[in-house]
Write an enzyme that holds these catalytic residues in place. Sequence first.
Site, PDB file in Angstrom:
ATOM      1  N   HIS A  98       0.823  -1.220   0.000  1.00  0.00           N
ATOM      2  CA  HIS A  98       0.000   0.000   0.000  1.00  0.00           C
ATOM      3  C   HIS A  98       0.847   1.255   0.000  1.00  0.00           C
ATOM      4  O   HIS A  98       2.019   1.256   0.421  1.00  0.00           O
ATOM      5  CB  HIS A  98      -0.958   0.011   1.203  1.00  0.00           C
ATOM      6  CG  HIS A  98      -0.318   0.503   2.484  1.00  0.00           C
ATOM      7  ND1 HIS A  98      -0.293   1.822   2.843  1.00  0.00           N
ATOM      8  CD2 HIS A  98       0.328  -0.173   3.475  1.00  0.00           C
ATOM      9  CE1 HIS A  98       0.329   1.947   4.016  1.00  0.00           C
ATOM     10  NE2 HIS A  98       0.719   0.760   4.407  1.00  0.00           N
ATOM     11  N   CYS A  99       0.251   2.352  -0.515  1.00  0.00           N
ATOM     12  CA  CYS A  99       0.855   3.674  -0.371  1.00  0.00           C
ATOM     13  C   CYS A  99      -0.235   4.577   0.197  1.00  0.00           C
ATOM     14  O   CYS A  99      -1.016   4.123   1.029  1.00  0.00           O
ATOM     15  CB  CYS A  99       1.422   4.172  -1.704  1.00  0.00           C
ATOM     16  SG  CYS A  99       0.275   4.079  -3.098  1.00  0.00           S
ATOM     17  N   MET A 100      -0.332   5.822  -0.227  1.00  0.00           N
ATOM     18  CA  MET A 100      -1.382   6.688   0.322  1.00  0.00           C
ATOM     19  C   MET A 100      -2.706   6.457  -0.400  1.00  0.00           C
ATOM     20  O   MET A 100      -3.720   6.140   0.211  1.00  0.00           O
ATOM     21  CB  MET A 100      -0.972   8.168   0.216  1.00  0.00           C
ATOM     22  CG  MET A 100       0.071   8.598   1.226  1.00  0.00           C
ATOM     23  SD  MET A 100      -0.367   8.206   2.936  1.00  0.00           S
ATOM     24  CE  MET A 100      -1.642   9.455   3.226  1.00  0.00           C
ATOM     25  N   SER A 106       2.327   2.041  -4.872  1.00  0.00           N
ATOM     26  CA  SER A 106       2.038   0.635  -4.552  1.00  0.00           C
ATOM     27  C   SER A 106       1.718  -0.157  -5.819  1.00  0.00           C
ATOM     28  O   SER A 106       2.131  -1.309  -5.969  1.00  0.00           O
ATOM     29  CB  SER A 106       0.874   0.547  -3.567  1.00  0.00           C
ATOM     30  OG  SER A 106      -0.266   1.193  -4.106  1.00  0.00           O
TER      31      SER A 106
END
Length: 350
Positions: A98-100, A106
């Site tokens: 995951h990222c933001m 991601s």
Amino acid sequence: MFDKPLFDASIIRDMQEIIPGLFLSGSQPTESREYMKEKGITHIVQVTFPNSPRFPGDFIYKIIAVPDMDETNLIEHFPATYTFIHNAIDKGGKVLVHCMAGASRSVTIVCAYLMKTKKIPVTEALNLIEKLRPIAEPNDGFIKQLILYDAIEYDVNINRTEYRRFLMSNMARQREVFGHIKAEDMTLAADPLTQQTSAPSIVSKTAAAAATAAVQEVSKAQLQSFSQKRPLKCKKCRRALVTHDNIITHAPGHGQNAFQYRKRDATLHVSQAIQSNNNNTSASPMSPTVCHSYFIEPVEWLQDVQSLEGKISCPKCDSKLGTFNWSGDQCSCGAWITPAFMLHKGKVDA
Ligand SMILES: [Zn+2]
Ligand SMILES: [Zn+2]
């Protein structure tokens, strides 16, 4: 028909299982330990900047602290994230990347994993992800890095010419955007005087990794033509300056710059450069297509390499050999090369 949303909002709230054991999301689902446990997550690849693991006692984290920018070097993390994901799934674990937003960083990491695992091109891997997560959209810089990853056959290694060209273009871009190059991103061609025969022709922060790779590459390296190891020398004092391996080729009269490292450039080869150089010397010296300079990768012995531009002088006898400019310069043939580290052919012996 216009009120139909492009995608279900639950896509952002949830995580999507792209292939068995590999999940993708933004940061929202990672705020709930229970939700992640419910999904069976055991490992997390967190690609955020700044960052810190939220539940370090509950999941095994791999943190990649990088911003979502075109200039971010994400490809250098592909080998580590591949191994992390592969080992976790292999042991029956489930990995969340995951990222933001779950759209760029991601997605790029998951895309690279799919490409290597399934031996599929970028577009196919992205389609696979987009079907489940329509907001997937890596930034332009990451797309280029994924294309490069395919071109170098998932072998992120500074012995790969295309990868070195990418690092060099990234340095030039950093110089342009920030006015300097971060020390850890400064990758310089090795001084041929200090270079051991079996060592790679590059030094950098990843020198140890490269050295290991170099050992694996020895048999291949032994098959390489001797000419690639042969250095350019200072005409006056004969000091070895840089190996042919670190010469950047260009099509005379065409502005092929160092920013281009797509698959078609993989065909560019030192032997071609030598050939084309020979052709040029046989042409009339007044011809506008004659290249009067060798363009090289920035090399260890260069002075003031952080400056935007400067002179290149022999490290032994101090005679002037050429000039450099991170913003690029024009070859006598008309080609524009970026960045430009030029040695005048009259000052060096090939
Ligand atoms: Zn030229
Ligand atoms: Zn000299």
